[in-house]
Design a protein around this motif. Structure first.
Motif, mmCIF file in Angstrom:
data_model
loop_
_atom_site.group_PDB
_atom_site.id
_atom_site.type_symbol
_atom_site.label_atom_id
_atom_site.label_comp_id
_atom_site.label_asym_id
_atom_site.label_seq_id
_atom_site.Cartn_x
_atom_site.Cartn_y
_atom_site.Cartn_z
ATOM 1 N N THR A 94 0.917 -1.068 -0.106
ATOM 2 C CA THR A 94 0.095 -0.016 -0.284
ATOM 3 C C THR A 94 0.813 1.182 0.082
ATOM 4 O OG1 THR A 94 -1.733 -1.205 1.110
ATOM 5 C CG2 THR A 94 -1.799 1.299 1.141
ATOM 6 N N GLN A 95 1.813 1.384 0.866
ATOM 7 C CA GLN A 95 2.674 2.413 0.852
ATOM 8 C C GLN A 95 3.463 2.642 -0.571
ATOM 9 O OE1 GLN A 95 5.375 1.430 4.203
ATOM 10 N NE2 GLN A 95 4.040 2.375 5.720
ATOM 11 N N ASN A 96 3.689 1.484 -1.132
ATOM 12 C CA ASN A 96 4.500 1.763 -2.573
ATOM 13 C C ASN A 96 3.403 1.937 -3.598
ATOM 14 O OD1 ASN A 96 7.637 1.221 -2.108
ATOM 15 N ND2 ASN A 96 6.641 0.088 -0.577
ATOM 16 N N ARG A 97 2.194 2.171 -3.246
ATOM 17 C CA ARG A 97 1.267 2.091 -4.396
ATOM 18 C C ARG A 97 1.043 1.082 -5.508
ATOM 19 N NH1 ARG A 97 2.707 7.657 -6.967
ATOM 20 N NH2 ARG A 97 4.953 7.064 -5.873
ATOM 21 N N ILE A 98 1.180 -0.247 -4.960
ATOM 22 C CA ILE A 98 1.382 -1.524 -5.614
ATOM 23 C C ILE A 98 -0.098 -2.182 -5.552
ATOM 24 C CG2 ILE A 98 2.332 -3.732 -5.900
ATOM 25 C CD1 ILE A 98 4.989 -2.839 -5.275
ATOM 26 N N TYR A 143 -4.924 -17.667 3.268
ATOM 27 C CA TYR A 143 -4.902 -16.657 2.488
ATOM 28 C C TYR A 143 -3.813 -16.159 1.380
ATOM 29 C CZ TYR A 143 -8.853 -15.244 5.571
ATOM 30 O OH TYR A 143 -9.893 -15.234 6.306
ATOM 31 N N VAL A 144 -4.002 -15.911 0.287
ATOM 32 C CA VAL A 144 -3.004 -15.809 -0.663
ATOM 33 C C VAL A 144 -3.080 -14.288 -1.164
ATOM 34 C CG1 VAL A 144 -1.993 -16.703 -3.001
ATOM 35 C CG2 VAL A 144 -2.995 -18.123 -1.256
ATOM 36 N N LEU A 145 -1.739 -13.641 -1.363
ATOM 37 C CA LEU A 145 -1.911 -12.389 -1.891
ATOM 38 C C LEU A 145 -1.063 -12.273 -3.336
ATOM 39 C CD1 LEU A 145 -0.946 -8.998 -0.082
ATOM 40 C CD2 LEU A 145 0.150 -9.583 -2.176
ATOM 41 N N THR A 146 -1.825 -11.786 -4.293
ATOM 42 C CA THR A 146 -1.169 -11.537 -5.381
ATOM 43 C C THR A 146 -0.702 -10.357 -6.164
ATOM 44 O OG1 THR A 146 -1.129 -12.470 -7.829
ATOM 45 C CG2 THR A 146 -3.251 -12.271 -6.806
ATOM 46 N N PHE A 147 0.326 -10.115 -6.688
ATOM 47 C CA PHE A 147 0.355 -8.622 -7.502
ATOM 48 C C PHE A 147 1.203 -8.834 -8.646
ATOM 49 C CE2 PHE A 147 3.879 -8.897 -4.468
ATOM 50 C CZ PHE A 147 4.884 -8.248 -5.365
ATOM 51 N N ASN A 148 0.916 -7.950 -9.586
ATOM 52 C CA ASN A 148 1.782 -8.015 -10.661
ATOM 53 C C ASN A 148 3.107 -7.506 -10.604
ATOM 54 O OD1 ASN A 148 2.718 -7.533 -13.435
ATOM 55 N ND2 ASN A 148 0.914 -6.998 -14.360
ATOM 56 N N ALA A 149 4.031 -8.433 -11.013
ATOM 57 C CA ALA A 149 5.685 -8.244 -11.021
ATOM 58 C C ALA A 149 6.001 -7.122 -11.908
ATOM 59 C CB ALA A 149 6.101 -9.311 -11.275
ATOM 60 N N SER A 150 5.610 -6.406 -12.625
ATOM 61 C CA SER A 150 5.993 -5.390 -13.196
ATOM 62 C C SER A 150 5.906 -3.941 -12.335
ATOM 63 C CB SER A 150 4.786 -5.104 -14.567
ATOM 64 O OG SER A 150 3.786 -4.599 -14.136
ATOM 65 N N PHE A 151 5.315 -4.062 -11.389
ATOM 66 C CA PHE A 151 5.339 -2.793 -10.434
ATOM 67 C C PHE A 151 6.625 -2.663 -9.783
ATOM 68 C CE2 PHE A 151 0.744 -3.321 -11.257
ATOM 69 C CZ PHE A 151 0.561 -2.014 -11.291
ATOM 70 N N LEU A 152 7.341 -3.703 -9.685
ATOM 71 C CA LEU A 152 8.566 -3.778 -9.118
ATOM 72 C C LEU A 152 9.772 -2.868 -9.853
ATOM 73 C CD1 LEU A 152 8.894 -7.324 -7.392
ATOM 74 C CD2 LEU A 152 8.182 -5.465 -6.446
ATOM 75 N N ASN A 153 9.286 -2.664 -10.857
ATOM 76 C CA ASN A 153 10.521 -1.863 -11.905
ATOM 77 C C ASN A 153 10.072 -0.545 -11.674
ATOM 78 O OD1 ASN A 153 11.636 -4.362 -12.830
ATOM 79 N ND2 ASN A 153 9.887 -4.495 -14.238
ATOM 80 N N LYS A 154 9.141 0.002 -10.987
ATOM 81 C CA LYS A 154 8.739 1.321 -11.088
ATOM 82 C C LYS A 154 9.936 2.188 -10.274
ATOM 83 C CE LYS A 154 4.917 1.045 -13.054
ATOM 84 N NZ LYS A 154 4.442 1.388 -14.593
ATOM 85 N N THR A 155 10.374 3.563 -10.445
ATOM 86 C CA THR A 155 11.534 4.198 -9.817
ATOM 87 C C THR A 155 10.996 4.639 -8.292
ATOM 88 O OG1 THR A 155 10.612 6.221 -10.661
ATOM 89 C CG2 THR A 155 12.070 5.027 -12.043
ATOM 90 N N ILE A 183 9.710 2.661 -6.065
ATOM 91 C CA ILE A 183 9.532 1.294 -5.360
ATOM 92 C C ILE A 183 10.645 1.252 -4.377
ATOM 93 C CG2 ILE A 183 9.414 -1.154 -5.187
ATOM 94 C CD1 ILE A 183 6.649 0.221 -6.173
ATOM 95 N N ASN A 184 10.372 1.031 -2.973
ATOM 96 C CA ASN A 184 11.524 0.751 -2.179
ATOM 97 C C ASN A 184 11.996 -0.373 -2.285
ATOM 98 O OD1 ASN A 184 12.723 0.343 0.268
ATOM 99 N ND2 ASN A 184 11.426 1.472 1.612
ATOM 100 N N HIS A 185 13.294 -0.421 -2.431
ATOM 101 C CA HIS A 185 14.156 -1.823 -2.863
ATOM 102 C C HIS A 185 14.011 -2.581 -1.922
ATOM 103 C CE1 HIS A 185 15.210 -0.123 -6.999
ATOM 104 N NE2 HIS A 185 15.539 0.924 -6.282
ATOM 105 N N SER A 186 13.724 -2.310 -0.737
ATOM 106 C CA SER A 186 13.616 -3.448 0.331
ATOM 107 C C SER A 186 12.711 -4.283 0.325
ATOM 108 C CB SER A 186 13.554 -2.675 1.804
ATOM 109 O OG SER A 186 12.300 -2.219 1.839
#
Length: 207
Positions: free
Chosen positions: A8-12, A85-97, A99-102
């Motif tokens: 949520t903090q990283n808008r993903i 409970y399973v959480l899923t998100f699109n991996a492409s969001f990790l390439n956004k500038t 995004i916190n790299h942690s």
């Protein structure tokens, strides 16, 4: 790591699925997805165009699963062995500038733990005889998730013959016959509610 808070903090954007025991979901074929198990135990299978299923791994909240979008002709199913409970998100969001790299570091650490689960499934499927494959599956689940009490190891959830069939790559009819033979030999026991237990783990061997 509180994944919901971090994403949520990283808008993903993300989705959370509640799976009851024996439920399953199918992963989107087009996207590269990252799947995080928030709670419970699941297993993942790869589905080929001829509908053949290949078991990939049994996972819990210490693991993640990464699905590539390059596999156009296959897709994946996630089955729940217990409520999960399973959480899923699109991996492409990790390439956004922004995004916190942690996030990537934590995902990498979880993925390292997941590799062991892939190897465990490979060891199961490498057994040529069905009985040995079933025993290897039960042994592996006991080691990963079993509870120990009074020198007895029990699987803390019901492992149905249908799921055993999927996880060993054989038919449910064959599993029914082999499981009866295993029970008759006293190799494994069955408690209330079909919970599998091993009275003495040293009796469990593949000979």
């Amino acid at each position: 790591m509180n994944w919901i808070k971090i994403l949520t903090q990283n808008r993903i954007p993300y989705y959370i699925y509640k799976l009851k025991r024996e439920d399953f979901i199918i992963l989107n074929k087009k996207n590269s997805n990252i799947i995080i198990i928030l709670s419970g135990i699941i297993f993942i299978t790869k589905v080929f165009p001829n509908k053949e299923l290949l078991p990939i791994a049994i996972l819990d909240k210490t693991n993640i699963f990464i699905k590539s979008n390059k596999e156009r002709r296959t897709y994946y199913k996630i089955f729940a062995l217990e409520e999960a409970y399973v959480l899923t998100f699109n991996a492409s969001f990790l390439n956004k500038t922004y995004i916190n790299h942690s996030i990537n570091i934590n995902l990498l650490n979880k993925y390292k733990k997941t590799i062991d689960k892939y190897e465990a499934m490979n060891n199961i499927m490498s057994q040529k005889q069905i009985q040995n494959r079933i025993l290897q599956l039960i042994f592996t689940i006991c080691l990963q998730f079993g509870t120990v009490k009074n020198q007895k190891i029990s699987i803390p959830f019901r492992l149905s013959n249908k799921n055993i069939a999927i996880l060993t790559g054989t038919s449910e009819h064959t599993i029914n016959k082999v499981i009866r033979r295993i029970y008759n030999k006293g190799i494994i026991k069955e408690k209330n509610n079909k919970i599998i237990s091993i009275n003495n783990i040293y009796y469990l061997n593949l000979k």
